[in-house]
Design a protein around this motif. Structure first.
Motif, PDB file in Angstrom:
ATOM      1  N   UNK A 204     -12.129  23.327  -5.673  1.00 21.20           N
ATOM      2  CA  UNK A 204     -11.286  22.146  -5.863  1.00 21.20           C
ATOM      3  C   UNK A 204     -11.978  21.011  -6.618  1.00 21.20           C
ATOM      4  N   UNK A 205     -13.308  21.059  -6.724  1.00 22.27           N
ATOM      5  CA  UNK A 205     -14.032  19.919  -7.302  1.00 22.27           C
ATOM      6  C   UNK A 205     -13.685  19.703  -8.763  1.00 22.27           C
ATOM      7  N   UNK A 206     -13.680  20.763  -9.536  1.00 23.38           N
ATOM      8  CA  UNK A 206     -13.356  20.638 -10.956  1.00 23.38           C
ATOM      9  C   UNK A 206     -11.966  20.057 -11.149  1.00 23.38           C
ATOM     10  N   UNK A 207     -11.010  20.527 -10.375  1.00 21.85           N
ATOM     11  CA  UNK A 207      -9.636  20.042 -10.518  1.00 21.85           C
ATOM     12  C   UNK A 207      -9.535  18.552 -10.197  1.00 21.85           C
ATOM     13  N   UNK A 208     -10.267  18.104  -9.180  1.00 20.55           N
ATOM     14  CA  UNK A 208     -10.240  16.680  -8.816  1.00 20.55           C
ATOM     15  C   UNK A 208     -10.857  15.837  -9.925  1.00 20.55           C
ATOM     16  N   UNK A 209     -11.962  16.296 -10.492  1.00 24.34           N
ATOM     17  CA  UNK A 209     -12.597  15.561 -11.589  1.00 24.34           C
ATOM     18  C   UNK A 209     -11.677  15.491 -12.803  1.00 24.34           C
ATOM     19  N   UNK A 210     -11.028  16.596 -13.122  1.00 21.88           N
ATOM     20  CA  UNK A 210     -10.111  16.604 -14.267  1.00 21.88           C
ATOM     21  C   UNK A 210      -8.934  15.657 -14.033  1.00 21.88           C
ATOM     22  N   UNK A 211      -8.394  15.702 -12.837  1.00 19.54           N
ATOM     23  CA  UNK A 211      -7.269  14.824 -12.501  1.00 19.54           C
ATOM     24  C   UNK A 211      -7.673  13.354 -12.611  1.00 19.54           C
ATOM     25  N   UNK A 212      -8.868  13.021 -12.094  1.00 18.98           N
ATOM     26  CA  UNK A 212      -9.334  11.632 -12.140  1.00 18.98           C
ATOM     27  C   UNK A 212      -9.621  11.194 -13.569  1.00 18.98           C
ATOM     28  N   UNK A 213     -10.198  12.087 -14.367  1.00 12.47           N
ATOM     29  CA  UNK A 213     -10.514  11.747 -15.756  1.00 12.47           C
ATOM     30  C   UNK A 213      -9.257  11.462 -16.562  1.00 12.47           C
ATOM     31  N   UNK A 214      -8.181  12.146 -16.244  1.00 12.69           N
ATOM     32  CA  UNK A 214      -6.951  11.995 -17.021  1.00 12.69           C
ATOM     33  C   UNK A 214      -6.063  10.858 -16.521  1.00 12.69           C
ATOM     34  N   UNK A 215      -6.003  10.674 -15.199  1.00 12.88           N
ATOM     35  CA  UNK A 215      -4.901   9.855 -14.699  1.00 12.88           C
ATOM     36  C   UNK A 215      -5.279   8.737 -13.742  1.00 12.88           C
ATOM     37  N   UNK A 216      -6.551   8.594 -13.358  1.00 13.00           N
ATOM     38  CA  UNK A 216      -6.863   7.483 -12.462  1.00 13.00           C
ATOM     39  C   UNK A 216      -6.559   6.161 -13.165  1.00 13.00           C
ATOM     40  N   UNK A 217      -6.023   5.208 -12.425  1.00 16.55           N
ATOM     41  CA  UNK A 217      -5.619   3.939 -13.024  1.00 16.55           C
ATOM     42  C   UNK A 217      -6.802   3.071 -13.427  1.00 16.55           C
ATOM     43  N   UNK A 218      -7.955   3.323 -12.839  1.00 18.78           N
ATOM     44  CA  UNK A 218      -9.122   2.485 -13.108  1.00 18.78           C
ATOM     45  C   UNK A 218     -10.024   3.154 -14.139  1.00 18.78           C
ATOM     46  N   UNK A 219     -10.406   2.420 -15.173  1.00 20.72           N
ATOM     47  CA  UNK A 219     -11.200   3.010 -16.253  1.00 20.72           C
ATOM     48  C   UNK A 219     -12.593   3.424 -15.788  1.00 20.72           C
ATOM     49  N   UNK A 220     -13.189   2.694 -14.838  1.00 21.50           N
ATOM     50  CA  UNK A 220     -14.524   3.065 -14.371  1.00 21.50           C
ATOM     51  C   UNK A 220     -14.498   4.390 -13.615  1.00 21.50           C
TER      52      UNK A 220
ATOM     53  N   UNK B 214     -10.690  17.622 -22.678  1.00 26.84           N
ATOM     54  CA  UNK B 214     -10.492  16.371 -21.933  1.00 26.84           C
ATOM     55  C   UNK B 214     -11.294  15.243 -22.569  1.00 26.84           C
ATOM     56  N   UNK B 215     -12.526  15.530 -22.977  1.00 27.78           N
ATOM     57  CA  UNK B 215     -13.337  14.507 -23.635  1.00 27.78           C
ATOM     58  C   UNK B 215     -12.692  14.063 -24.948  1.00 27.78           C
ATOM     59  N   UNK B 216     -12.226  15.018 -25.734  1.00 26.21           N
ATOM     60  CA  UNK B 216     -11.581  14.669 -27.001  1.00 26.21           C
ATOM     61  C   UNK B 216     -10.315  13.848 -26.768  1.00 26.21           C
ATOM     62  N   UNK B 217      -9.560  14.237 -25.767  1.00 26.31           N
ATOM     63  CA  UNK B 217      -8.342  13.497 -25.433  1.00 26.31           C
ATOM     64  C   UNK B 217      -8.668  12.056 -25.044  1.00 26.31           C
ATOM     65  N   UNK B 218      -9.746  11.874 -24.265  1.00 25.70           N
ATOM     66  CA  UNK B 218     -10.140  10.529 -23.847  1.00 25.70           C
ATOM     67  C   UNK B 218     -10.606   9.698 -25.031  1.00 25.70           C
ATOM     68  N   UNK B 219     -11.346  10.320 -25.938  1.00 27.74           N
ATOM     69  CA  UNK B 219     -11.804   9.608 -27.129  1.00 27.74           C
ATOM     70  C   UNK B 219     -10.614   9.124 -27.954  1.00 27.74           C
ATOM     71  N   UNK B 220      -9.590   9.935 -28.046  1.00 27.37           N
ATOM     72  CA  UNK B 220      -8.443   9.612 -28.905  1.00 27.37           C
ATOM     73  C   UNK B 220      -7.490   8.596 -28.280  1.00 27.37           C
ATOM     74  N   UNK B 221      -7.295   8.689 -26.950  1.00 27.96           N
ATOM     75  CA  UNK B 221      -6.143   7.974 -26.405  1.00 27.96           C
ATOM     76  C   UNK B 221      -6.427   7.029 -25.249  1.00 27.96           C
ATOM     77  N   UNK B 222      -7.627   7.037 -24.679  1.00 27.28           N
ATOM     78  CA  UNK B 222      -7.851   6.134 -23.551  1.00 27.28           C
ATOM     79  C   UNK B 222      -7.829   4.683 -24.035  1.00 27.28           C
ATOM     80  N   UNK B 223      -7.277   3.795 -23.223  1.00 27.98           N
ATOM     81  CA  UNK B 223      -7.122   2.399 -23.619  1.00 27.98           C
ATOM     82  C   UNK B 223      -8.414   1.600 -23.504  1.00 27.98           C
TER      83      UNK B 223
END
Length: 499
Positions: free
Chosen positions: A343-359, A381-390
């Motif tokens: 479950x650890x990988x899934x939780x990290x992926x979920x947090x990286x994509x959708x947690x409301x807090x940038x930190x 996921x890293x590429x997605x964050x580079x392109x679209x994270x606010x």
């Protein structure tokens, strides 16, 4: 060796230097051998120096014909022994000279403290008491009261403290006064912490010490004094019948900093007590202050990793705790201690994509990049964050993690798949066809000038991993002239000047 150490402390570097020339070393040993009527003292001195270096391992060669004691302990012991020899056996220095010319001169210098302590431990207890009284009489306010703390350390070295009871009591009262000092309390607040440690260390068996520590732990107005008292209670009075109940009470009902200290001491000293785990779990779930919950989570992950409830608690905190610091802490502990759990990988992926807090998203990205580089989704996921994270800081970190982790996994840019080079160029907008896809960072006039620009991070990654690429120089020229961020233009100009 005592004379060697004594000579070294008199050099310009003093005890901190621990250095003597080969010429001086040979001369000192040769003179001592002459006094003992040894034949051919020069030759014997050379043999002794070699033996001390190669067989006894007391001296070492430092180069350029200089020697030093292998360990500072040798220097300190032999230096103290030489002072004692001059004082007791040779009677070349009096007690008054020992007090004023040795202790009086050197007590403000912490590099001398161990030598001074050793001297006190080697001489008669009554005379040692006089030295301690001399130290107490010095004005140490301008030197962080080092005279008092050295006096306490020296007291612990005295051969027979019962012979100097009045000195012992007087020094204890000095420390008590310092702990309770109200005038200029802010000026001496750090000394108050030290005084608490000194009393707990040097007077552990005194009948006043335990009640004093208990009182300070409960009621002192400065939380750092209370923290220190709690630590000393757990360290020196762990098995006393009042200590565990006091720690449990402080962990549950006191101020945030005190609660945090109390649960730390419970986890360290009472890990196997049946109430400790439950108290830590309660603190991790329900404590009102996020820092206490963070600390409890860390203590659970470190001390109770294999307990059946710990993993579930960390997962719950990572997903749903209302405070971002707690979610970050839980993610870090999951990634470090439960990396292989399904479950650890899934939780990290979920947090990286959708947690409301940038930190929190940033922490999740870092853990993915460091621990799951080989998973098929991490790069995406890293590429997605580079392109679209606010958040610009997160985008910058994602660029750094991506470039660091994947630059040596791809073909050189002249090969068939130069995707990393092109990806970084897109972020910098160094290629004309990518102008509309560049990172949108804009530096406001009121914004901190040191705020990170993802375009600069990408440019720096190109310079680091592709310094010899045919387009690197033109890329720098383009950014030095056209980037809207003045700091990035300045950065590019500096790099151009070094090419």
């Amino acid at each position: 060796l005592g004379k060697v150490a004594y000579f070294m402390q008199g050099n310009q570097g003093g005890l901190a230097g621990n250095l003597i020339s080969g010429e001086d070393l040979e001369r000192i040993i040769k003179e001592e051998l002459k006094l003992r009527e040894v034949n051919d003292p020069r030759a014997v001195a050379k043999v002794m120096i070699n033996q001390l270096r190669t067989r006894n391992f007391i001296l070492c060669f430092m180069g350029a014909d200089y020697y030093a004691f292998v360990h500072r302990t040798f220097l300190e012991y032999f230096c103290a022994w030489e002072f004692v020899r001059k004082f007791e056996k040779k009677q070349e220095i009096s007690l008054e000279q020992l007090k004023t010319e040795v202790f009086g001169k050197h007590w403000p210098d912490e590099s001398w403290h161990e030598v001074l302590r050793l001297i006190v431990g080697m001489i008669d207890s009554i005379k040692a008491g006089e030295i301690i009284e001399y130290l107490m009489a010095q004005d140490g306010e301008g030197d962080e009261l080092k005279n008092l703390f050295l006096a306490g350390d020296c007291l612990s070295e005295v051969r027979n403290r019962y012979e100097i009871q009045s000195t012992n009591t007087e020094l204890l009262n000095h420390f008590k006064d310092l702990i309770h000092y109200s005038k200029n309390r802010h000026k001496f607040h750090y000394s108050r912490f030290q005084a608490v440690v000194a009393v707990a260390t040097h007077w552990q068996d005194h009948p006043d010490t335990l009640p004093l520590l208990q009182q300070l732990a409960r009621y002192d107005q400065y939380w750092m004094v209370r923290r220190t008292a709690i630590q000393q209670l757990a360290l020196g009075y762990k098995d006393h019948l009042d200590t565990l109940p006091l720690l449990q009470q402080l962990a549950s009902y006191d101020k945030e900093d005190v609660r945090r200290t109390a649960i730390e001491q419970l986890a360290q000293g009472y890990q196997d007590h049946p109430d400790t785990l439950a108290l830590l779990q309660q603190s991790a779930r329900f404590d009102q202050h996020s820092l206490v919950r963070c600390r409890a989570i860390i203590l659970l992950a470190q001390g109770y990793k294999d307990h059946r409830d710990t993993l579930a608690l960390l997962q719950q905190s990572a997903r749903s705790d209302k405070d971002s610091r707690v979610r970050r802490t839980a993610l870090e502990q999951l990634a470090q201690g439960y990396q292989d759990h399904r479950d650890t990988l899934a939780i990290l992926q979920e947090s990286a994509r959708s947690d409301k807090n940038s930190s929190v998203r940033l922490t999740a990205l870092e853990q993915l990049a460091q621990g799951y580089q080989d998973h098929r989704d991490t790069l995406a996921i890293l590429q997605e964050s580079v392109r679209s994270d606010k958040d610009s800081w997160l985008r910058s970190t994602a660029i750094e993690q991506l470039a660091q982790a994947w630059h040596d996994r791809v073909a050189w840019p002249t090969a068939n798949q130069p995707w990393l080079w092109e990806f970084l160029c897109v972020r910098v907008a160094a290629l004309s066809e990518h102008r509309t896809l560049n990172d949108p960072f804009e530096r406001d006039q009121d914004e901190d000038y040191d705020n990170v620009n993802p375009r600069q991070v990408a440019l720096n990654a190109i310079l680091k991993y592709y310094p010899n690429h045919s387009q690197t120089r033109s890329l720098l020229l383009d950014r030095a002239e056209h980037d809207p961020d003045p700091k990035l233009r300045e950065f590019a100009q500096e790099k151009l000047a070094k090419l």
